[in-house]
Design an enzyme around this catalytic site. Sequence first.
Site, PDB file in Angstrom:
ATOM      1  N   ASN A 398      26.686 -56.450 -52.475  1.00  0.00           N
ATOM      2  CA  ASN A 398      27.671 -56.457 -53.556  1.00  0.00           C
ATOM      3  C   ASN A 398      27.028 -57.197 -54.723  1.00  0.00           C
ATOM      4  O   ASN A 398      26.912 -58.417 -54.701  1.00  0.00           O
ATOM      5  CB  ASN A 398      28.945 -57.178 -53.062  1.00  0.00           C
ATOM      6  CG  ASN A 398      29.953 -57.388 -54.179  1.00  0.00           C
ATOM      7  OD1 ASN A 398      29.829 -56.809 -55.260  1.00  0.00           O
ATOM      8  ND2 ASN A 398      30.965 -58.212 -53.912  1.00  0.00           N
ATOM      9  N   LYS A 400      28.059 -57.623 -57.682  1.00  0.00           N
ATOM     10  CA  LYS A 400      29.029 -58.288 -58.573  1.00  0.00           C
ATOM     11  C   LYS A 400      28.645 -58.016 -60.042  1.00  0.00           C
ATOM     12  O   LYS A 400      28.075 -56.966 -60.333  1.00  0.00           O
ATOM     13  CB  LYS A 400      29.107 -59.776 -58.273  1.00  0.00           C
ATOM     14  CG  LYS A 400      29.368 -60.052 -56.799  1.00  0.00           C
ATOM     15  CD  LYS A 400      29.767 -61.455 -56.543  1.00  0.00           C
ATOM     16  CE  LYS A 400      29.927 -61.650 -55.041  1.00  0.00           C
ATOM     17  NZ  LYS A 400      30.429 -62.961 -54.694  1.00  0.00           N
ATOM     18  N   HIS A 485      38.306 -57.023 -52.824  1.00  0.00           N
ATOM     19  CA  HIS A 485      37.469 -58.225 -52.799  1.00  0.00           C
ATOM     20  C   HIS A 485      38.299 -59.413 -53.282  1.00  0.00           C
ATOM     21  O   HIS A 485      39.104 -59.286 -54.206  1.00  0.00           O
ATOM     22  CB  HIS A 485      36.236 -58.028 -53.688  1.00  0.00           C
ATOM     23  CG  HIS A 485      35.201 -59.082 -53.465  1.00  0.00           C
ATOM     24  ND1 HIS A 485      35.302 -60.335 -54.013  1.00  0.00           N
ATOM     25  CD2 HIS A 485      34.070 -59.082 -52.710  1.00  0.00           C
ATOM     26  CE1 HIS A 485      34.270 -61.064 -53.620  1.00  0.00           C
ATOM     27  NE2 HIS A 485      33.504 -60.319 -52.828  1.00  0.00           N
ATOM     28  N   GLU A 487      37.652 -61.828 -55.127  1.00  0.00           N
ATOM     29  CA  GLU A 487      37.552 -62.153 -56.561  1.00  0.00           C
ATOM     30  C   GLU A 487      38.472 -61.254 -57.385  1.00  0.00           C
ATOM     31  O   GLU A 487      39.048 -61.683 -58.388  1.00  0.00           O
ATOM     32  CB  GLU A 487      36.082 -62.020 -57.023  1.00  0.00           C
ATOM     33  CG  GLU A 487      35.247 -63.198 -56.531  1.00  0.00           C
ATOM     34  CD  GLU A 487      33.764 -62.881 -56.328  1.00  0.00           C
ATOM     35  OE1 GLU A 487      33.294 -61.837 -56.828  1.00  0.00           O
ATOM     36  OE2 GLU A 487      33.083 -63.683 -55.643  1.00  0.00           O
ATOM     37  N   GLU A 557      35.900 -61.591 -45.138  1.00  0.00           N
ATOM     38  CA  GLU A 557      35.181 -62.549 -45.980  1.00  0.00           C
ATOM     39  C   GLU A 557      36.039 -63.781 -46.206  1.00  0.00           C
ATOM     40  O   GLU A 557      36.944 -63.766 -47.049  1.00  0.00           O
ATOM     41  CB  GLU A 557      34.877 -61.921 -47.344  1.00  0.00           C
ATOM     42  CG  GLU A 557      33.987 -60.704 -47.273  1.00  0.00           C
ATOM     43  CD  GLU A 557      33.285 -60.463 -48.599  1.00  0.00           C
ATOM     44  OE1 GLU A 557      32.050 -60.454 -48.604  1.00  0.00           O
ATOM     45  OE2 GLU A 557      33.973 -60.328 -49.622  1.00  0.00           O
ATOM     46  N   GLY A 563      29.859 -67.255 -51.805  1.00  0.00           N
ATOM     47  CA  GLY A 563      29.075 -67.854 -52.891  1.00  0.00           C
ATOM     48  C   GLY A 563      29.023 -69.376 -52.848  1.00  0.00           C
ATOM     49  O   GLY A 563      28.591 -70.019 -53.791  1.00  0.00           O
ATOM     50  N   SER A 603      28.118 -66.054 -47.851  1.00  0.00           N
ATOM     51  CA  SER A 603      26.856 -66.798 -47.735  1.00  0.00           C
ATOM     52  C   SER A 603      26.007 -66.352 -46.555  1.00  0.00           C
ATOM     53  O   SER A 603      25.381 -67.168 -45.875  1.00  0.00           O
ATOM     54  CB  SER A 603      27.127 -68.302 -47.665  1.00  0.00           C
ATOM     55  OG  SER A 603      27.814 -68.718 -48.827  1.00  0.00           O
TER      56      SER A 603
HETATM   57  C1  PEP Z   1      30.721 -61.410 -51.499  1.00  0.00           C
HETATM   58  O1  PEP Z   1      31.079 -61.766 -52.612  1.00  0.00           O
HETATM   59  O2  PEP Z   1      31.070 -60.339 -51.011  1.00  0.00           O
HETATM   60  C2  PEP Z   1      29.830 -62.309 -50.765  1.00  0.00           C
HETATM   61  C3  PEP Z   1      29.765 -62.224 -49.471  1.00  0.00           C
HETATM   62  O3  PEP Z   1      29.115 -63.211 -51.511  1.00  0.00           O
HETATM   63  P1  PEP Z   1      27.976 -64.236 -50.986  1.00  0.00           P
HETATM   64  O4  PEP Z   1      27.152 -63.498 -49.982  1.00  0.00           O
HETATM   65  O5  PEP Z   1      27.205 -64.587 -52.217  1.00  0.00           O
HETATM   66  O6  PEP Z   1      28.685 -65.386 -50.379  1.00  0.00           O
END
Ligand code: PEP
Length: 642
Positions: A398, A400, A485, A487, A557, A563, A603
């Site tokens: 992803n 972003k 997601h 966000e 998630e 992040g 992460s």
């Molecule tokens: C995401 O935003 O889908 C995600 C998993 O981000 P990160 O791997 O940077 O934590």
Amino acid sequence: MKKLAVNIARLILAVAFILSGFVKAVDPLGTQYKIQDYLVAMGLGRLIPDFMTLSASVLLSTLEFILGICLLFAIRRRMVSKIVLVLMAAMTLLTLWLALTDPISDCGCFGDALVLTNWQTFWKNIVLLTAAVIVWRYPLLMPRLIGEANQWIVMNYSGVFILLVIAGRSLYTLPQFDFRPYHVGTNLRQGWQRMMEGEDSPYAEFFMELTDEGEDITEDVLNREGYTFLLVSPHLEQADDSQLDALNQIYEYSLDNGYPFYCLTASTEKGINHWRNITGAEYPFCNTDDITLKTIIRSNPGLLLLKNGVIIRKWSHNNLPDEQDLTGELETSELGQLPSDTVATKILWILTWFVLPLVLLTLADRLWAWSGWLRKRNNNNPLNKEKVIMRKKIVAGNWKMNMNLQDGIALAKELNETLKADKPNCGVVICTPFIHLASIAQFLDQDIIGLGAENCADKEKGAFTGEVSAEMVKSTGAQYVILGHSERREYYKETPEILKEKVLLAQKNGLKVIFCIGESLAEREAGKQNEVVKAELEGSVFNLSEEDFRKIVIAYEPIWAIGTGKTATAEQAEEIHAYIRSIIAEKYGNAVAEDTTILYGGSCKASNAPELFAKPDIDGGLIGGASLKCADFKGIIDAWKK
Ligand code: PEP
């Protein structure tokens, strides 16, 4: 073309490093002398003690050999290509200095096996440096000769071989391959004669001058018919004195049988007297050039046996002939003949004990990989359907709101090339900003990498300025879309109702949905994670028919891990993945639950992916930050190969 160039460069480097490491390891003392020459040329000669230069010699040869093997087998490709590049850059600079200032005549890259001039060495290094740059630029285009699971065997086996069997044994006895002009079989008489007749010759510095009378006896000794023992010690003060009895025994044997015995040394009278005192030596001493003595034999002291001016035997002080060997006359004993182990037998030994095991291991490894591929293909056979776990393993990126069009295209191209060269063991998807989709779809090999958007509108079309519909996404050539997601839920207030619409429109337009769910930190701390994910599913995708739900990929998630660098532990993730599967089972039945791919996101990195993916209910990852670099993303994809 690119792949071909990388692999030609890899082969050139591998051969050069293996050869160079091997010939250095065969003669650790010769390499040490060369290192000392370099240090003297740099004005550091006296500062570095001998044990350090000898260790440097052994380490350098081992490093070169192992790097060569790693290149050949494509082991640890990224790290090895970086080390090789740094090494080649340093060597090229060093040899440019040598070529310009000429402080020593031969660089010693290939020991005594291949002597190059300083300029030849420099140009050779320019070629190798170019090859190193190519390999470093595209390390993943080198196909592996052996699976990752068995790479450590190749590395350790090669390490033990070069360090103990070659370097260690050569140090303890004598170099197993002798590339110098004094190897066993050399006719010193003829060589010396040619030199006397004015021909170019490596024997110009070979002389034997009796220390007591000052008489030069070289000609007499070399022209003598029969056997002569020469004890060789460049510096008697530094000679190993642990084998004095054995030496004296050999001297007595030579007296009994009428064979002349001389000690050749470059030591002063003081050194000779010291040796006489500690050993009781009665044999005559001759002065000889010390570099010549170091060239003649890599042992201090070492012993040589001449027969009619030909070197027929050489012994290090560690393996001198003993009492049993010294019975009877040399004419009739094995000791008095040229040894039976020729260069060919030594090469055969190496082929049998080093090359063959590696070839067999490689074949077994490839056979195993091939049978695995067959098993997998069999499992996909519809006739075996009941045995198959249908759910797909996926690693999805992803991006972003990162990367402009050019950078995004470059990253997608790099990933495309990398995965074409080293096929993944799982489905791979990249979800990019809208503006990248159409361009990337032009070149992406979608049999290997799926392409997806990060969002789509909840309206079909019309006056919704700034929105992008599912149909538009599909028209770019993309196949996937991420929906829900955290966000988007948080910053753009996407409610379960809005998401329900988006999912319907995405599916209507033939897009596969990666649907994200997950709890916040406060919810986790309150122990409400199960409740939260259940509500998120019920509010949106649980409204789908079984047929449509089967097309959904779930991504769990935890918001607190996205992040932040904090990852749910593999156990935490597995626990909630299993819970999600159980509620899917409640809703749609076991078969659907078993077939649903549930990804973990938050992460996830190459370092923690293997542990996470090893859990039975975790079917891959949705990757944010680590999907922005090809190498990092590839590292996570490769977790499915471990
Ligand atoms: C995401 O935003 O889908 C995600 C998993 O981000 P990160 O791997 O940077 O934590």
